[in-house]
Design an enzyme around this catalytic site. Structure first.
Site, PDB file in Angstrom:
ATOM      1  N   GLY A 143      35.454  43.642  16.927  1.00  0.00           N
ATOM      2  CA  GLY A 143      34.540  43.882  17.418  1.00  0.00           C
ATOM      3  C   GLY A 143      34.290  42.620  18.325  1.00  0.00           C
ATOM      4  CG  LEU A 191      35.148  44.697  21.809  1.00  0.00           C
ATOM      5  CD1 LEU A 191      34.833  46.077  22.524  1.00  0.00           C
ATOM      6  CD2 LEU A 191      36.271  44.404  21.045  1.00  0.00           C
ATOM      7  CG  HIS A 230      39.057  42.339  21.944  1.00  0.00           C
ATOM      8  ND1 HIS A 230      38.113  41.285  21.774  1.00  0.00           N
ATOM      9  CD2 HIS A 230      39.603  42.248  20.649  1.00  0.00           C
ATOM     10  CE1 HIS A 230      37.845  40.740  20.593  1.00  0.00           C
ATOM     11  NE2 HIS A 230      39.048  41.326  19.748  1.00  0.00           N
ATOM     12  NE  ARG A 240      54.397  38.336  23.403  1.00  0.00           N
ATOM     13  CZ  ARG A 240      55.565  38.291  23.490  1.00  0.00           C
ATOM     14  NH1 ARG A 240      56.217  39.258  23.411  1.00  0.00           N
ATOM     15  NH2 ARG A 240      56.193  37.059  23.492  1.00  0.00           N
ATOM     16  CG  ASP A 270      45.826  38.169  16.283  1.00  0.00           C
ATOM     17  OD1 ASP A 270      45.288  37.315  15.356  1.00  0.00           O
ATOM     18  OD2 ASP A 270      45.047  38.263  17.193  1.00  0.00           O
ATOM     19  CB  SER A 293      35.750  37.297  18.174  1.00  0.00           C
ATOM     20  OG  SER A 293      36.511  38.284  18.745  1.00  0.00           O
ATOM     21  NE  ARG A 294      37.872  33.732  12.293  1.00  0.00           N
ATOM     22  CZ  ARG A 294      38.699  34.934  12.032  1.00  0.00           C
ATOM     23  NH1 ARG A 294      39.845  35.136  12.836  1.00  0.00           N
ATOM     24  NH2 ARG A 294      38.572  35.429  10.914  1.00  0.00           N
TER      25      ARG A 294
END
Ligand code: AMP
Length: 293
Positions: free
Chosen positions: A33, A35, A39, A150, A152, A188-189
């Site tokens: 989430g 987003l 995403h 990619r 992650d 998101s971070r």
């Protein structure tokens, strides 16, 4: 068709069964989430490959360590649903922790080897949490294809291994990292970063781009390519977890001369925020095109 939202596994499974019975090909995008455009790009890729897109929104507690940011991880279900609705997604699966983990659950899916280095070395148990939740979600949704970023990179390789080893009939699609205009990988971070921390965080895409420039100039020494990235990131970060040059498929660390392709992956802390990023030399475009130095 209006977007449907399921919060129970049985309801999500029933809706997916129904779609398949009508001949739909399901593509799945698992997320936590909050987003962003990265995403939503995965959602677009999922749409191209299917006629029924399922997005899960679940901040999975088992992939967070005790000292990590589970409690303050950004959550915005309403905003996420609005974005997915505008993207013509068919089903959002947003379960509670209780809906995903029954009391007394004792089964953990653990992918070996490929999880030893990089983030696996710094986040003990993280990839067990990832592999377990992905296996559970795949079982509920039953997708033909699942789309992962990619960004992650290690997670993507872990999921590919999981699916191959457990004979899951799911095609795993890896999508290039979507970046902000200045090269910072969307995450998101990033919302946690102060302006000053964000500016220092740019050392990561700059470092990766510097490695591309060296590679293009003929540099093949794993040590020197690594050093070019590390030098920039170490100057700016509050803590560097790793800067690693590795084989793109096995993730084993490379020394000596690299071959045609090599992954360079970085994890570093800026303030309270841990950022990760990577690039594959010989395959990806530099994070900052033309701005390597
Ligand atoms: P997350 O919500 O962080 O668990 O991410 C959900 C999915 O979105 C994962 O497959 C991520 O790799 C992918 N993702 C996150 N950020 C990006 C990005 N900047 N570009 C492409 N994919 C991303």
């Amino acid at each position: 068709m209006p977007l449907e939202i399921a919060s129970e596994a049985a309801d999500a499974r029933a809706r997916c069964d129904e779609a398949r019975a009508q001949g739909a090909r399901i593509a799945f995008v698992p997320t936590m989430g909050a987003l962003h455009l990265g995403h939503l790009h995965l959602v677009d890729v999922a749409k191209e490959r299917s006629d029924f897109v399922v997005v899960s929104i679940f901040v999975n507690p088992t992939q967070f360590g005790p000292a990590e940011d589970l409690d303050r991880y950004p959550r915005d279900l309403e905003g996420d649903v609005a974005k997915l609705s505008a993207r013509d997604v068919q089903l959002v699966f947003a379960p509670s922790v209780e809906a995903m983990y029954a009391p007394g659950a004792r089964t953990v899916v653990s992918v070996k080897g490929i999880t030893d280095g990089l983030c696996g070395a710094h986040r003990p148990g993280h990839f067990d949490g990832v592999a377990t939740i992905v296996a559970k979600l795949f079982d509920i949704v039953g997708p033909c294809a699942a789309v992962f970023g990619r960004k992650d990179y290690q997670q993507l390789q872990v999921v590919k291994r999981l699916v191959a080893d457990l004979n899951m009939p799911v095609e795993i699609v890896g999508v290039p990292t979507i970046r902000e205009e200045d090269g910072l990988a969307m995450s998101s971070r990033n919302a946690y970063l102060s302006a000053a921390e964000r500016a220092r965080g740019l050392s990561i895409p700059r470092g990766l781009s510097a490695a591309h420039a060296l590679y293009r100039g003929g540099e093949r020494s794993a040590r020197d390519l690594r050093a070019a990235v590390a030098q920039l990131v170490e100057k700016s970060a509050d803590r560097v977890d790793y800067v690693t040059v590795a084989a793109p498929d096995t993730l084993s660390e490379l020394s000596g001369e690299i071959g045609e392709r090599a992954l360079i992956a970085v994890a570093a802390q800026f303030g309270r925020t841990r950022l990760i990023d990577n690039t594959v030399l010989g395959e990806d475009e530099p994070p900052i095109p033309g701005g390597e130095t």
